[in-house]
Design a protein around this motif. Sequence first.
Motif, PDB file in Angstrom:
ATOM      1  N   TYR A  34       0.840  -1.198   0.000  1.00  0.00           N
ATOM      2  CA  TYR A  34       0.000   0.000   0.000  1.00  0.00           C
ATOM      3  C   TYR A  34       0.883   1.259   0.000  1.00  0.00           C
ATOM      4  O   TYR A  34       0.635   2.198  -0.768  1.00  0.00           O
ATOM      5  CB  TYR A  34      -0.935  -0.024   1.213  1.00  0.00           C
ATOM      6  N   PHE A  35       1.925   1.251   0.813  1.00  0.00           N
ATOM      7  CA  PHE A  35       2.848   2.396   0.863  1.00  0.00           C
ATOM      8  C   PHE A  35       3.482   2.606  -0.520  1.00  0.00           C
ATOM      9  O   PHE A  35       3.584   3.719  -1.024  1.00  0.00           O
ATOM     10  CB  PHE A  35       3.914   2.150   1.929  1.00  0.00           C
ATOM     11  N   SER A  36       3.863   1.502  -1.145  1.00  0.00           N
ATOM     12  CA  SER A  36       4.484   1.576  -2.463  1.00  0.00           C
ATOM     13  C   SER A  36       3.535   2.207  -3.495  1.00  0.00           C
ATOM     14  O   SER A  36       3.957   2.901  -4.409  1.00  0.00           O
ATOM     15  CB  SER A  36       4.916   0.160  -2.873  1.00  0.00           C
ATOM     16  N   SER A  37       2.214   2.006  -3.291  1.00  0.00           N
ATOM     17  CA  SER A  37       1.248   2.525  -4.264  1.00  0.00           C
ATOM     18  C   SER A  37       1.117   4.045  -4.232  1.00  0.00           C
ATOM     19  O   SER A  37       0.720   4.659  -5.205  1.00  0.00           O
ATOM     20  CB  SER A  37      -0.127   1.875  -4.048  1.00  0.00           C
ATOM     21  N   PHE A  38       1.412   4.660  -3.087  1.00  0.00           N
ATOM     22  CA  PHE A  38       1.264   6.121  -3.047  1.00  0.00           C
ATOM     23  C   PHE A  38       2.570   6.881  -2.781  1.00  0.00           C
ATOM     24  O   PHE A  38       2.585   8.115  -2.777  1.00  0.00           O
ATOM     25  CB  PHE A  38       0.162   6.539  -2.046  1.00  0.00           C
ATOM     26  N   ALA A  39       3.669   6.147  -2.607  1.00  0.00           N
ATOM     27  CA  ALA A  39       4.947   6.808  -2.283  1.00  0.00           C
ATOM     28  C   ALA A  39       5.335   7.835  -3.361  1.00  0.00           C
ATOM     29  O   ALA A  39       5.709   8.972  -3.048  1.00  0.00           O
ATOM     30  CB  ALA A  39       6.047   5.767  -2.120  1.00  0.00           C
ATOM     31  N   GLY A  40       5.230   7.439  -4.615  1.00  0.00           N
ATOM     32  CA  GLY A  40       5.620   8.343  -5.706  1.00  0.00           C
ATOM     33  C   GLY A  40       4.824   9.636  -5.688  1.00  0.00           C
ATOM     34  O   GLY A  40       5.393  10.729  -5.748  1.00  0.00           O
ATOM     35  N   ASP A 149      -9.625   6.566   1.477  1.00  0.00           N
ATOM     36  CA  ASP A 149     -10.477   7.454   0.684  1.00  0.00           C
ATOM     37  C   ASP A 149      -9.954   8.898   0.694  1.00  0.00           C
ATOM     38  O   ASP A 149      -9.893   9.556  -0.338  1.00  0.00           O
ATOM     39  CB  ASP A 149     -11.867   7.454   1.350  1.00  0.00           C
ATOM     40  N   ILE A 150      -9.592   9.353   1.874  1.00  0.00           N
ATOM     41  CA  ILE A 150      -9.075  10.722   2.015  1.00  0.00           C
ATOM     42  C   ILE A 150      -7.777  10.865   1.227  1.00  0.00           C
ATOM     43  O   ILE A 150      -7.572  11.841   0.515  1.00  0.00           O
ATOM     44  CB  ILE A 150      -8.874  11.090   3.509  1.00  0.00           C
ATOM     45  N   LEU A 151      -6.917   9.836   1.337  1.00  0.00           N
ATOM     46  CA  LEU A 151      -5.648   9.886   0.600  1.00  0.00           C
ATOM     47  C   LEU A 151      -5.912   9.977  -0.908  1.00  0.00           C
ATOM     48  O   LEU A 151      -5.287  10.776  -1.607  1.00  0.00           O
ATOM     49  CB  LEU A 151      -4.804   8.645   0.928  1.00  0.00           C
ATOM     50  N   ARG A 152      -6.853   9.171  -1.386  1.00  0.00           N
ATOM     51  CA  ARG A 152      -7.155   9.140  -2.818  1.00  0.00           C
ATOM     52  C   ARG A 152      -7.779  10.458  -3.285  1.00  0.00           C
ATOM     53  O   ARG A 152      -7.417  11.013  -4.307  1.00  0.00           O
ATOM     54  CB  ARG A 152      -8.111   7.979  -3.092  1.00  0.00           C
ATOM     55  N   LYS A 153      -8.710  10.974  -2.488  1.00  0.00           N
ATOM     56  CA  LYS A 153      -9.461  12.149  -2.944  1.00  0.00           C
ATOM     57  C   LYS A 153      -8.814  13.485  -2.591  1.00  0.00           C
ATOM     58  O   LYS A 153      -8.889  14.435  -3.349  1.00  0.00           O
ATOM     59  CB  LYS A 153     -10.879  12.121  -2.365  1.00  0.00           C
TER      60      LYS A 153
END
Length: 194
Positions: A34-40, A149-153
């Motif tokens: 999960y961390f890898s999915s948003f690190a960039g 959700d908050i992270l995505r939006k």
Amino acid sequence: MPVAKAERSREFLARIRQTLGEKRVMHSVFVAEYFSSFAGHAGLDHDEAVAAGLLHDLARGMEKEELLAQARARRIPMGEAQLLKPLLLHGPVAAEICREEFGISDDVHEAVYWHTTGRPGMGRLALGLCVADFAEPSRDYPEAAEARDILRKSGFGPAVLYVFEKKVEFGRAKEVTDPNTAATLFWLREHPPA
Ligand SMILES: [Fe+2]
Ligand SMILES: [Fe+2]
């Protein structure tokens, strides 16, 4: 980028398998993925995110006495909260072991060290690990889905704030909490991350 392609991920995975049961190994892999999915998107180094995710709970399977003994041997500072609830030492102990065994970077060390309590002034990788640990997709409390959700939006900053608000809220129901968590929320409100 998949976790398996991250530098040294096999080595880290083999190491956590030595000390953690299957459930905790899976949690660590979920955190890393999960961390890898948003690190960039968050401006973080992918391989450091994976390393922090895989290694953060390395000491989570230790008994209280061992955590206290390890902390004493490694001269890890302890407050009242750590003495009353040695489980709080699993981050600091893991960070020290990983630095010794793997020579992890200062950022990964900081992230692993503070992943449970937080600390005012902590760096972005450390904040990201707190989000990933709180909200990885196998977490079954509703706040995890809300954090994702908050992270995505809304992005990284609002997700970090939400996670620390919830950590403080959950902490109120616990007998022992480390004052660093509330202090981190206070600091984040004053210095909201982008
Ligand atoms: Fe942990
Ligand atoms: Fe964890």
